[in-house]
Every structure is written in C-alpha cells, then in structure tokens.
Design an enzyme around this catalytic site. Structure first.
Site, PDB file in Angstrom:
ATOM      1  N   TYR A 125      39.210  43.524  38.132  1.00 39.81           N
ATOM      2  CA  TYR A 125      40.593  42.934  38.056  1.00 39.81           C
ATOM      3  C   TYR A 125      41.705  42.825  39.681  1.00 39.81           C
ATOM      4  O   TYR A 125      40.824  43.722  40.395  1.00 39.81           O
ATOM      5  CB  TYR A 125      41.227  43.620  37.274  1.00 39.81           C
ATOM      6  CG  TYR A 125      42.839  43.001  37.557  1.00 39.81           C
ATOM      7  CD1 TYR A 125      43.222  42.133  36.144  1.00 39.81           C
ATOM      8  CD2 TYR A 125      43.922  43.828  38.518  1.00 39.81           C
ATOM      9  CE1 TYR A 125      44.915  42.133  37.167  1.00 39.81           C
ATOM     10  CE2 TYR A 125      45.233  43.139  38.669  1.00 39.81           C
ATOM     11  CZ  TYR A 125      45.297  42.299  38.053  1.00 39.81           C
ATOM     12  OH  TYR A 125      47.180  41.542  37.803  1.00 39.81           O
ATOM     13  N   GLU A 213      45.582  35.422  40.510  1.00 32.96           N
ATOM     14  CA  GLU A 213      45.136  36.895  39.767  1.00 32.96           C
ATOM     15  C   GLU A 213      44.168  36.477  39.281  1.00 32.96           C
ATOM     16  O   GLU A 213      43.375  35.138  38.819  1.00 32.96           O
ATOM     17  CB  GLU A 213      45.820  37.493  38.209  1.00 32.96           C
ATOM     18  CG  GLU A 213      46.011  38.689  37.924  1.00 32.96           C
ATOM     19  CD  GLU A 213      46.187  38.391  36.507  1.00 32.96           C
ATOM     20  OE1 GLU A 213      47.312  39.274  36.154  1.00 32.96           O
ATOM     21  OE2 GLU A 213      46.087  37.395  35.511  1.00 32.96           O
TER      22      GLU A 213
END
Length: 403
Positions: A125, A213
């Site tokens: 992530y 993101e």
C-alpha cells in the site's frame, strides 16, 4: 476533481510510473477486442475486468440484481462477455457509494500481472497526500497492501509507515531508499521501488494532486514494481494550469445539483438535512450551519454565493435548494461587507417573483452595509419572507419552521 482509474494510470505513465496496462471499454465488443489485444501483446493467461466509477471498494461491491462483483477475473473470451455484460450498464453498490450505488459506463480490461517467476509476489500500500497539521506532504505506505488496508490501519497501526516531505522540492533520495528498506525489498525490487516512488512523487507534485493512492502497489515475481490500482484527486484550484486534465472531468459521476451550481460560480455541497442555507463566505456558512443544528434543524446544504451576490446568483441558489424535496425552510444569512445588503434583498425579491409561489418559509438575515434599508425592502415587499437582524432571531424562526 476525481479521476477514473484508467485516466489516472495514463497520467502516471507520462511521469514514467509503471502501471498495469489496460484498455477502457464502453461495450462488450470493445471488451472482447481489448482481451484479444492484451492476450497477444502481453501473453496474459487472463485479464482483470474492473468497473470504472468514482468510489472505492469495487472488488467487494456488487452489481444490483446480479451475482457480479465490480472487479472480476476473466480466463477466456466467454468470461469476458459475461462479466463485461453484467457490469456495463449496471449499478455498482460499494461501501463508499451507499445503497443507491453508481451506474457503470466503462470497464477497464487489464493485463495479468500475477504471472509465475523466480521470486514471490507482494502487495503493498502507498499513498501521498497533504498533512495540513505539519504543512508537508506525507507518503504513507505498508507491507500489508490490498483490499483491507482500513483494517490494517485500525488493528495494526504500527504496520503503517510515514515519510514527511517538504512541499518545496522533489523527494529526497534517502527517503525513497528508506521506503524501499521499510518495505523489506532487496535487489532489483528495491531499485525499482526507489525509481517508482521518486517518479510517483513527481507526478503528485506535477499534476497538483490533493491525493494519490496506489493500492495495491505490486511487486511481480520478476521484481518489477507496478501500480495495479490508482485513485487520484486533483486540486480544483489548479485546473487552470492543467486544461488537459480538466478535460477528463466526468460530470456523470458528480451530483447534478453541484454541477449546476458550478455553472453559476456557487460553492455548493449537498447534505441530508431539512433547512437550506444561502450564505456569503465559507466561515459564515459554517457558523450558519452550526446555528441551524442548534436550533433543532439539520443543514440541507452548504451554499456560499461569494462576495458578489446579486439577483442572478440568488435566484440560481434558490432554484438549486428548492430541488431538494427534504427542505422545509430556507435561511439566507448575508453579511454586507463588499456586497450591499439592499442589493441582496432586491435579489431575493426578484428571485421570489421570478420563481413564483414558494410554499416553504424563507428567513432572511442581512447585516452590514445598508442592512436597515434591506430589512425595509423585505418587509414592504408583501412576500412571505421573514426578516431577522440578530442571529438569535434567525435561529428562533428556523426552529418554528422545522418544528
């Protein structure tokens, strides 16, 4: 401004950020052709078909009335037809869309990156956004990438790493290397990660992103680092510098009333309450919403008409607020600094007469330049408009209107 995954990935490629290749498709036939091309070009064993909407949780979301996820693997041409057919034109419901869901007009047909190789694959992530408290950009990353990153942040926050970067320059090389070390990468994977993060940060700054993101950021079995998914938000105030990015705006993904408000340069955000409010100035708007709440009502919207309110903007604001069937009253709270209160009052009268009969109560509080003249205009207009001078008066009137 939000972008679709396929749009964001195309922008990242301009900054030499490796991405999972894919083709955006609007029809089943286009999806079939995309499958054939990706299969021949990349030798993919399968393709991933992803619904393109402005919301997260697509992999866990489902199409209304069908047993179909928003992200699915197609192993052959028949799978492509079935999955694309189920998703396109359907309404995808995720944790972020609410029960109403969102209509899917495009799917992204993407290559297989889970091929076999000499090393293990890894999902990571990584996101970049502004930390307003520190006045710096922050890169957040974790070895626990994938669909459940929210659970990781809640249950094991120690697995979330952060690097703060001064917004005045590029990402320092020592921080890029630190990210690679903290992710436990070695060899070619480490080198590729350093390049990836450096270029990604350049994209974040160069595109004036407010949020970027990548989840998952994927380490392939042959140690490539690839953006498999991408969520990108662009600062609206920077769009004048990026006409090419502004052209990517998909207004079908936005609230129609907010789109209409933008045409009149009104700052409008729809809420779920029963009292519509029209105010000049964001700070006064927030205070007005607090006052509505304290008086027993619930704000139905945030509407800032700005410092140059006139009859046209007031009428546009009225029409937009009145489209909400939940609204039981409208509160207009104007502080006349730059704008004169009597002009706003005349705008209210003109708008009232132009729109016609308005059944719900309208409360007008005008303070500042020519406030007394404005109150006299309202009182003598003969309209069903209630005027107030003090904020407490306006609060009492709102309380009676929604009781």
């Amino acid at each position: 401004m939000n972008l679709h995954e396929y749009q964001a990935k195309e922008l990242l490629k301009k900054y030499n950020v490796p991405v999972q290749e894919g083709i955006a498709c609007s029809t089943i036939a286009e999806a079939e052709e995309a499958y054939r091309y990706i299969n021949s070009q990349y030798g993919s064993r399968f393709v991933v078909i992803k619904a393109q909407i402005h919301a997260g949780g697509r992999g866990k979301g489902t199409i209304k009335g069908k047993d179909q996820r928003g992200v699915a693997v197609a192993k052959n041409l028949e799978d492509v037809k079935n999955i694309a057919g189920n998703i396109l034109g359907g309404t995808l419901v995720t944790v972020q869309t609410g029960e109403a869901g969102k209509l899917v007009s495009k799917v992204l047909v993407a290559q297989d990156v889970y091929y076999e190789g000499p090393d293990k694959t890894k999902e990571i992530y990584l996101s970049i956004l502004l930390d307003r408290a520190k006045g710096k950009n922050v890169i957040m990353y974790s070895t626990e990438g994938g669909v459940n990153i929210e659970d990781v942040a809640h249950d094991t926050p120690e697995k979330i790493f952060k690097e703060w970067v001064h917004p005045g320059g590029a990402l320092p090389s020592f921080q890029a290397r630190k990210i690679g070390f903290n992710l436990g990468l070695k060899g070619d994977a480490f080198k590729n990660c350093v390049k990836f993060v450096t270029n990604l940060y350049s994209a974040y700054v160069g595109l004036d992103c407010s949020m970027l993101e990548i989840n998952p950021l994927f380490k392939t079995s042959d140690n490539k680092i690839i953006a498999v998914d991408c969520k990108m938000n662009i600062d609206d105030n920077s769009l004048m510098r990026h006409p090419d990015v502004a052209a990517l705006r998909d207004i079908t993904e936005e609230d129609p009333t907010e789109v209409e408000a933008a045409k009149f340069n009104l700052n409008f955000v729809k809420l779920d309450g029963n009292v519509g409010c029209m105010v000049n100035g964001a700070g006064l708007a927030m205070a007005t919403m607090d006052m509505i709440k304290l008086s027993g009502g619930e704000p139905a919207n945030f509407l800032d008409v700005g410092g140059t309110a006139n009859a046209q903007t007031v009428e546009a604001g009225f029409r937009i607020i009145l489209k909400d069937p939940k609204v039981k009253a409208i509160l207009i709270n104007i502080f006349g600094g730059i704008v004169r209160c009597d002009r706003v009052a005349q705008g209210v009268i003109d708008a009232y007469e132009s729109i016609g009969n308005i059944e719900i109560p309208i409360i007008v509080r005008l303070q500042g330049t020519n406030a007394e003249v404005a109150k006299e205009l309202i009182d003598k207009s003969g309209l069903k408009v209630q005027s107030a001078i003090l904020l407490s008066e306006a609060a009492d009137l709102v309380n009676k209107a929604v009781a």
